[in-house]
Design a protein around this motif. Structure first.
Motif, PDB file in Angstrom:
ATOM      1  N   GLY A 240       0.818  -1.214   0.000  1.00  0.00           N
ATOM      2  CA  GLY A 240       0.000   0.000   0.000  1.00  0.00           C
ATOM      3  C   GLY A 240       0.847   1.258   0.000  1.00  0.00           C
ATOM      4  O   GLY A 240       0.724   2.123  -0.883  1.00  0.00           O
ATOM      5  N   SER A 241       1.754   1.362   0.979  1.00  0.00           N
ATOM      6  CA  SER A 241       2.583   2.567   1.073  1.00  0.00           C
ATOM      7  C   SER A 241       3.577   2.644  -0.089  1.00  0.00           C
ATOM      8  O   SER A 241       3.886   3.731  -0.579  1.00  0.00           O
ATOM      9  N   GLY A 242       4.084   1.471  -0.545  1.00  0.00           N
ATOM     10  CA  GLY A 242       5.017   1.473  -1.667  1.00  0.00           C
ATOM     11  C   GLY A 242       4.388   2.042  -2.923  1.00  0.00           C
ATOM     12  O   GLY A 242       5.006   2.832  -3.641  1.00  0.00           O
ATOM     13  N   PHE A 243       3.137   1.653  -3.188  1.00  0.00           N
ATOM     14  CA  PHE A 243       2.430   2.155  -4.368  1.00  0.00           C
ATOM     15  C   PHE A 243       2.083   3.634  -4.205  1.00  0.00           C
ATOM     16  O   PHE A 243       2.352   4.455  -5.086  1.00  0.00           O
ATOM     17  N   ILE A 244       1.493   3.979  -3.073  1.00  0.00           N
ATOM     18  CA  ILE A 244       1.016   5.355  -2.861  1.00  0.00           C
ATOM     19  C   ILE A 244       2.163   6.348  -2.891  1.00  0.00           C
ATOM     20  O   ILE A 244       2.105   7.379  -3.576  1.00  0.00           O
ATOM     21  N   ILE A 245       3.235   6.052  -2.143  1.00  0.00           N
ATOM     22  CA  ILE A 245       4.299   7.049  -2.044  1.00  0.00           C
ATOM     23  C   ILE A 245       5.080   7.165  -3.356  1.00  0.00           C
ATOM     24  O   ILE A 245       5.512   8.253  -3.747  1.00  0.00           O
ATOM     25  N   THR A 246       5.238   6.047  -4.080  1.00  0.00           N
ATOM     26  CA  THR A 246       5.949   6.148  -5.353  1.00  0.00           C
ATOM     27  C   THR A 246       5.117   6.904  -6.374  1.00  0.00           C
ATOM     28  O   THR A 246       5.651   7.696  -7.167  1.00  0.00           O
ATOM     29  N   PHE A 247       3.810   6.693  -6.386  1.00  0.00           N
ATOM     30  CA  PHE A 247       2.911   7.493  -7.218  1.00  0.00           C
ATOM     31  C   PHE A 247       3.120   8.973  -6.900  1.00  0.00           C
ATOM     32  O   PHE A 247       3.287   9.803  -7.800  1.00  0.00           O
ATOM     33  N   ALA A 248       3.125   9.279  -5.607  1.00  0.00           N
ATOM     34  CA  ALA A 248       3.272  10.678  -5.191  1.00  0.00           C
ATOM     35  C   ALA A 248       4.654  11.228  -5.537  1.00  0.00           C
ATOM     36  O   ALA A 248       4.796  12.407  -5.887  1.00  0.00           O
ATOM     37  N   LEU A 249       5.677  10.394  -5.453  1.00  0.00           N
ATOM     38  CA  LEU A 249       7.031  10.855  -5.756  1.00  0.00           C
ATOM     39  C   LEU A 249       7.194  11.260  -7.211  1.00  0.00           C
ATOM     40  O   LEU A 249       8.102  12.032  -7.547  1.00  0.00           O
ATOM     41  N   MET A 250       6.350  10.732  -8.071  1.00  0.00           N
ATOM     42  CA  MET A 250       6.424  11.127  -9.480  1.00  0.00           C
ATOM     43  C   MET A 250       5.996  12.581  -9.674  1.00  0.00           C
ATOM     44  O   MET A 250       6.163  13.145 -10.754  1.00  0.00           O
ATOM     45  N   LEU A 251       5.452  13.197  -8.632  1.00  0.00           N
ATOM     46  CA  LEU A 251       5.043  14.593  -8.705  1.00  0.00           C
ATOM     47  C   LEU A 251       6.161  15.536  -8.285  1.00  0.00           C
ATOM     48  O   LEU A 251       5.952  16.744  -8.215  1.00  0.00           O
ATOM     49  N   GLN A 252       7.341  14.988  -7.991  1.00  0.00           N
ATOM     50  CA  GLN A 252       8.476  15.830  -7.651  1.00  0.00           C
ATOM     51  C   GLN A 252       8.848  16.713  -8.843  1.00  0.00           C
ATOM     52  O   GLN A 252       8.691  16.314  -9.999  1.00  0.00           O
ATOM     53  N   PRO A 253       9.415  17.900  -8.568  1.00  0.00           N
ATOM     54  CA  PRO A 253       9.705  18.839  -9.667  1.00  0.00           C
ATOM     55  C   PRO A 253      10.671  18.296 -10.700  1.00  0.00           C
ATOM     56  O   PRO A 253      10.522  18.568 -11.895  1.00  0.00           O
ATOM     57  N   PRO A 448       9.005   6.259   6.740  1.00  0.00           N
ATOM     58  CA  PRO A 448       8.481   7.490   6.139  1.00  0.00           C
ATOM     59  C   PRO A 448       7.457   7.233   5.029  1.00  0.00           C
ATOM     60  O   PRO A 448       6.558   8.051   4.816  1.00  0.00           O
ATOM     61  N   ALA A 449       7.579   6.096   4.331  1.00  0.00           N
ATOM     62  CA  ALA A 449       6.604   5.775   3.279  1.00  0.00           C
ATOM     63  C   ALA A 449       5.224   5.539   3.881  1.00  0.00           C
ATOM     64  O   ALA A 449       4.201   5.925   3.289  1.00  0.00           O
ATOM     65  N   VAL A 450       5.177   4.913   5.051  1.00  0.00           N
ATOM     66  CA  VAL A 450       3.900   4.644   5.701  1.00  0.00           C
ATOM     67  C   VAL A 450       3.282   5.932   6.238  1.00  0.00           C
ATOM     68  O   VAL A 450       2.092   6.204   6.034  1.00  0.00           O
ATOM     69  N   SER A 451       4.082   6.762   6.913  1.00  0.00           N
ATOM     70  CA  SER A 451       3.538   8.017   7.455  1.00  0.00           C
ATOM     71  C   SER A 451       3.062   8.924   6.333  1.00  0.00           C
ATOM     72  O   SER A 451       1.989   9.547   6.438  1.00  0.00           O
ATOM     73  N   ALA A 452       3.817   8.992   5.232  1.00  0.00           N
ATOM     74  CA  ALA A 452       3.402   9.828   4.098  1.00  0.00           C
ATOM     75  C   ALA A 452       2.155   9.268   3.430  1.00  0.00           C
ATOM     76  O   ALA A 452       1.266  10.024   3.018  1.00  0.00           O
ATOM     77  N   SER A 453       2.053   7.939   3.341  1.00  0.00           N
ATOM     78  CA  SER A 453       0.872   7.327   2.710  1.00  0.00           C
ATOM     79  C   SER A 453      -0.381   7.567   3.532  1.00  0.00           C
ATOM     80  O   SER A 453      -1.448   7.851   2.983  1.00  0.00           O
ATOM     81  N   TYR A 454      -0.278   7.431   4.852  1.00  0.00           N
ATOM     82  CA  TYR A 454      -1.420   7.775   5.718  1.00  0.00           C
ATOM     83  C   TYR A 454      -1.835   9.223   5.487  1.00  0.00           C
ATOM     84  O   TYR A 454      -3.029   9.539   5.358  1.00  0.00           O
TER      85      TYR A 454
END
Length: 480
Positions: A240-253, A448-454
């Motif tokens: 869950g956190s691996g998918f969510i946070i990596t998806f979000a990381l693609m939004l980095q500048p 940090p991936a879990v805290s960011a995903s929550y």
């Protein structure tokens, strides 16, 4: 003697080639637009390789195998499987809409895109300032590259740190985006070659079968959810956190803005296809974590697993020494391929989205962007001089906070064409940022991936509810 001559000859050739490519890039860089996203004349295949190399970086090639070494199959599934799916999903979902608005408004950076989407300078300034959290990843790359340099040259880590800093910052100062793209293509090709070689070279450690070999370490080490791990112990912490946070990381500048390099929407398929193929190859490097563990190496520092494994595997003969030199140079290139992208995006963002709006002077943008690089370099060097013990987790704390804040404004901004109430979107972004830091620093969530995903899940839920309430009160506001 022959080995030493090859080592310094290879390094010298690499440096000369990088500077030559940067010089070509400098000739094509005439203003802040060209420095930030180029002149829309690059091949989508070249941009795809550039992006894959930027995503992979020192984290994938140098730091993350250490997590696999320490935590086993669960860490591999987190980074290699869930993370890859997150990358693919993000670009399939967001590329077309992000490029469409970027083209329409001639956006140069993520905060610039935010400004044009929400028409509020204060919100774009907020994003510009929190994007400075990317500097934690600059620190990770500097430390990772300096550790690699000490493996092939008889120098202290701090000396290596300064050398890496001066080299990368100097060639980015010259050519901006073109230097980044051209050098990344070269570095990406080197990375593909080394990944395949190292993957094949270590396969003999699985002669008894993949799972059987991992079980010789421990049953938990071979399980998808490692009950002995403090980071990867459940479905959410692994997948869950691996998918969510990596998806979000693609939004980095330095990642999502690659979409703005494209000429038009027709190039998106070629761009994504190239990124996926090359990125999948790069993910094979994570297997080094398994190889190092199965080889019986006892490595005290998780961050040095790749270096120690390579020194163990390639030592003795002259051929091994020559191979090791090429591998280390390539691993250095992986860090530089991401570092130069971050530097270009950070300097462009500071100038375009902080300095220019506050000073109102656009004429010196290119000069300002280069001065900003120098300042970022000094700050990065200061933080990397005495780094924390687990540099991977340090970088994740900062960058994941940026990712958590970015999801709602960019995801909703792309997928919903109509008006979006700024109060709801901005509040969701702040919730994502602050909740991640609270959970990770004070709430007992070590990963940090879990805290960011929550934080991302809660910010998205807040935004959905907020938009639903607004629509009930004023249905016309959310219509296209």
């Amino acid at each position: 003697m022959l080995t030493e001559m090859f080592k310094y000859g290879l390094v010298g050739s690499y440096v000369v080639l990088i500077y030559w490519l940067s010089w070509i890039g400098m000739r094509r860089t005439k203003d802040i637009g060209g420095f930030s996203i180029g002149n829309k004349d690059m091949s989508p295949y070249l941009i795809g390789i550039t992006l894959a190399a930027s995503i992979a970086s020192t984290a994938t090639f140098v730091i993350n195998p250490g997590f696999i070494y320490s935590h086993g199959l669960s860490a591999y599934l987190h980074y290699g499987v869930a993370g890859s799916l997150g990358i693919l999903s993000a670009f399939l979902l967001l590329s077309r809409g992000f490029l469409r608005l970027g083209e329409e408004k001639q956006a140069l950076t993520i905060p610039d895109w935010i400004y044009h989407r929400y028409q509020h300078r204060g919100f774009s300034l907020f994003f510009a300032f929190i994007n400075l959290l990317s500097i934690t990843f600059v620190v990770l790359i500097l430390v990772g590259c300096s550790l690699l340099m000490t493996g092939i040259f008889p120098i202290e880590q701090k000396t290596a740190l300064v050398i890496v800093l001066v080299f990368v910052f100097s060639y980015v100062l010259m050519g901006g985006t073109y230097a980044h793209a051209y050098t990344n293509t070269l570095q990406g090709i080197m990375m593909i070659l080394v990944t395949v070689v190292l993957f094949v070279q270590g396969l003999h450690y699985f002669d008894g079968g993949f799972f059987s070999s991992l079980k010789t370490i421990s049953l938990s080490y071979a399980m998808p959810f490692n009950k002995d791990s403090n980071l990867y112990y459940s479905f959410f912490s692994v997948f869950g956190s691996g998918f969510i946070i990596t998806f979000a990381l693609m939004l980095q500048p330095h990642i999502l803005t690659k979409v703005l390099y494209l000429r038009n929407e027709a190039d998106i398929g070629k761009f994504i296809g190239t990124t996926v193929v090359v990125g999948t190859l790069f993910s094979l490097i994570l297997m080094i974590g398994f190889y190092a563990k199965l080889s019986g190496l006892e490595i005290a520092s998780q961050d040095t697993v790749v270096r120690e494994y390579l020194l163990h595997e390639f030592s003795g003969s002259a051929i091994d020494e020559l191979t090791l030199t090429f591998i280390f140079i390539t691993l250095l290139a992986t860090g530089m391929s991401t570092l130069d992208g971050i530097l270009v995006s950070l300097s462009a963002m500071v100038v375009n989205d902080i300095v220019t709006p506050l000073k109102g002077n656009k004429h010196q943008g290119l000069a300002w962007s280069r001065w900003v690089l120098v300042i970022v370099g000094v700050i990065g060097l200061t933080l990397a001089w005495n780094p924390p013990p687990l540099i991977g987790l340090f970088a994740q704390k900062g960058v994941y906070g940026l990712a958590a804040a970015s999801v709602v404004p960019i995801l909703f901004g792309v997928l919903i064409r109509g008006h979006l109430p700024l109060a709801v979107i901005a509040t969701a972004a702040v919730i994502g940022l602050l909740l991640h830091f609270y959970l990770n620093l004070f709430g007992g969530v070590l990963n940090p991936a879990v805290s960011a995903s929550y934080a991302i899940v809660i910010s998205v839920i807040f935004a959905v509810i907020g938009l639903w309430i607004k629509r009930q009160k004023a249905p016309h506001l959310l219509r296209e």
